[in-house]
Write a protein that holds these residues in place. Sequence first.
Motif, short mmCIF file in Angstrom:
data_model
loop_
_atom_site.label_atom_id
_atom_site.label_comp_id
_atom_site.label_asym_id
_atom_site.label_seq_id
_atom_site.Cartn_x
_atom_site.Cartn_y
_atom_site.Cartn_z
N SER A 173 -3.48 6.34 -16.57
CA SER A 173 -2.14 5.90 -16.19
C SER A 173 -1.97 5.97 -14.67
CB SER A 173 -1.08 6.77 -16.88
OG SER A 173 -1.13 6.63 -18.28
N GLU A 174 -2.47 7.06 -14.07
CA GLU A 174 -2.39 7.21 -12.62
C GLU A 174 -3.17 6.10 -11.92
OE1 GLU A 174 -0.83 9.38 -10.68
OE2 GLU A 174 -0.01 10.75 -12.18
N THR A 175 -4.36 5.82 -12.43
CA THR A 175 -5.19 4.77 -11.84
C THR A 175 -4.52 3.41 -11.98
OG1 THR A 175 -7.21 6.01 -12.35
CG2 THR A 175 -7.46 3.65 -11.91
N THR A 176 -3.96 3.16 -13.18
CA THR A 176 -3.27 1.89 -13.42
C THR A 176 -2.09 1.73 -12.48
OG1 THR A 176 -3.92 1.90 -15.75
CG2 THR A 176 -2.08 0.47 -15.14
N LEU A 177 -1.32 2.82 -12.32
CA LEU A 177 -0.17 2.79 -11.42
C LEU A 177 -0.60 2.56 -9.98
CD1 LEU A 177 2.87 3.13 -11.10
CD2 LEU A 177 2.53 5.59 -10.87
N GLN A 178 -1.67 3.21 -9.57
CA GLN A 178 -2.18 3.01 -8.21
C GLN A 178 -2.63 1.57 -8.00
OE1 GLN A 178 -5.26 5.93 -7.60
NE2 GLN A 178 -3.84 7.66 -7.65
N ASN A 179 -3.29 1.01 -9.02
CA ASN A 179 -3.75 -0.38 -8.92
C ASN A 179 -2.56 -1.33 -8.83
OD1 ASN A 179 -6.42 0.40 -9.05
ND2 ASN A 179 -6.60 0.08 -11.25
N ILE A 180 -1.52 -1.04 -9.62
CA ILE A 180 -0.32 -1.88 -9.58
C ILE A 180 0.33 -1.80 -8.21
CG2 ILE A 180 2.03 -2.13 -10.48
CD1 ILE A 180 0.95 -1.28 -13.22
N ASN A 181 0.44 -0.58 -7.68
CA ASN A 181 1.05 -0.40 -6.36
C ASN A 181 0.22 -1.07 -5.27
OD1 ASN A 181 3.23 1.07 -7.31
ND2 ASN A 181 2.21 3.05 -7.07
N SER A 182 -1.10 -0.97 -5.39
CA SER A 182 -1.98 -1.60 -4.41
C SER A 182 -1.84 -3.12 -4.46
CB SER A 182 -3.43 -1.20 -4.67
OG SER A 182 -3.63 0.18 -4.48
N GLU A 183 -1.79 -3.65 -5.68
CA GLU A 183 -1.64 -5.11 -5.85
C GLU A 183 -0.29 -5.57 -5.33
OE1 GLU A 183 -2.61 -9.04 -6.97
OE2 GLU A 183 -3.79 -7.23 -6.54
N LEU A 184 0.75 -4.78 -5.63
CA LEU A 184 2.08 -5.12 -5.14
C LEU A 184 2.13 -5.09 -3.63
CD1 LEU A 184 5.03 -5.76 -5.80
CD2 LEU A 184 5.46 -3.31 -5.96
N SER A 185 1.52 -4.05 -3.04
CA SER A 185 1.48 -3.94 -1.58
C SER A 185 0.73 -5.11 -0.96
CB SER A 185 0.83 -2.61 -1.19
OG SER A 185 0.73 -2.49 0.21
N ARG A 186 -0.38 -5.50 -1.62
CA ARG A 186 -1.17 -6.63 -1.12
C ARG A 186 -0.33 -7.91 -1.15
NH1 ARG A 186 -3.83 -10.82 -2.94
NH2 ARG A 186 -3.33 -10.33 -5.11
N LYS A 187 0.39 -8.12 -2.25
CA LYS A 187 1.20 -9.33 -2.37
C LYS A 187 2.35 -9.33 -1.36
CE LYS A 187 0.21 -10.39 -7.21
NZ LYS A 187 0.77 -10.59 -8.58
N VAL A 188 2.94 -8.15 -1.13
CA VAL A 188 4.02 -8.05 -0.14
C VAL A 188 3.49 -8.37 1.26
CG1 VAL A 188 5.57 -6.44 1.04
CG2 VAL A 188 5.42 -6.43 -1.46
N ASP A 189 2.29 -7.82 1.57
CA ASP A 189 1.68 -8.10 2.88
C ASP A 189 1.39 -9.59 3.05
OD1 ASP A 189 1.78 -5.46 3.58
OD2 ASP A 189 -0.29 -5.02 3.01
N GLU A 190 0.85 -10.19 1.97
CA GLU A 190 0.53 -11.62 2.02
C GLU A 190 1.80 -12.44 2.22
OE1 GLU A 190 -1.58 -12.63 -1.50
OE2 GLU A 190 -3.49 -11.79 -0.81
#
Length: 230
Positions: free
Chosen positions: A163-180
């Motif tokens: 769950s922690e890994t999934t949440l981190q991946n979601i946050n990382s993907e969200l951060s990447r999309k926000v940056d883009e």
Amino acid sequence: MDLKEILAKLDLILNHNQTSYGIGYLKEVGENISKEMDIAYVLLGRRKPGNPSAIQTDVCVANGAVQDNIEYDLAGTPCYNVITGQRVCIHTDRAAELYPDDLLLEQMGVKSYVGAPMLDSKGQILGLCVLLDTKPIRDKDMLSIFTEFIAGRATVEYERELSETTLQNINSELSRKVDERTKELHQEKKQLEETNQELRIVRDELLEMQKKIADGVLYSVRLLYGLAHY
């Protein structure tokens, strides 16, 4: 060993560190099992990604100390019965003799084996918990209950880490999309400013042209008016 002693052992084994979690916590649990229960080997593992016929350990403890993780084929091992049968598999003695194709048991000098499946919240096998010893098991029933309990506790940590890994991946993907998107907006803003500047230049040129045309018309009118009154 009676139930009271088992519960006391579990308390020592599981409640040693309230700050760690996931695989790190389970490695400490494995060390404690080996020391407190006098068990030679403790393994926690899952099917190897891309190769479901093999187990890849996340925790490998030998004589109370964490070792490098190992991989091994399930075929011909007691672990195969655990991973396919969703039940505890226990051999109190002569485990290596009962599974002659499992060379790892022979190399490790294993006599007794206890393995329990780790079942996730959907009832699917997540992995397995295995205790191996170089001496026969005396209290079969209690050790079976103990191993099954440890497998359940390990499942909680596996799912928590997942769950922690999934949440981190979601946050990382969200951060990447926000940056883009932020970069896209900056680029769009820059293009808009450049377009506005070009439009201002065109507007100024048109205004200048209109002024010249107006001046020319006014001059012509004055000129005609002057001739008409000459």
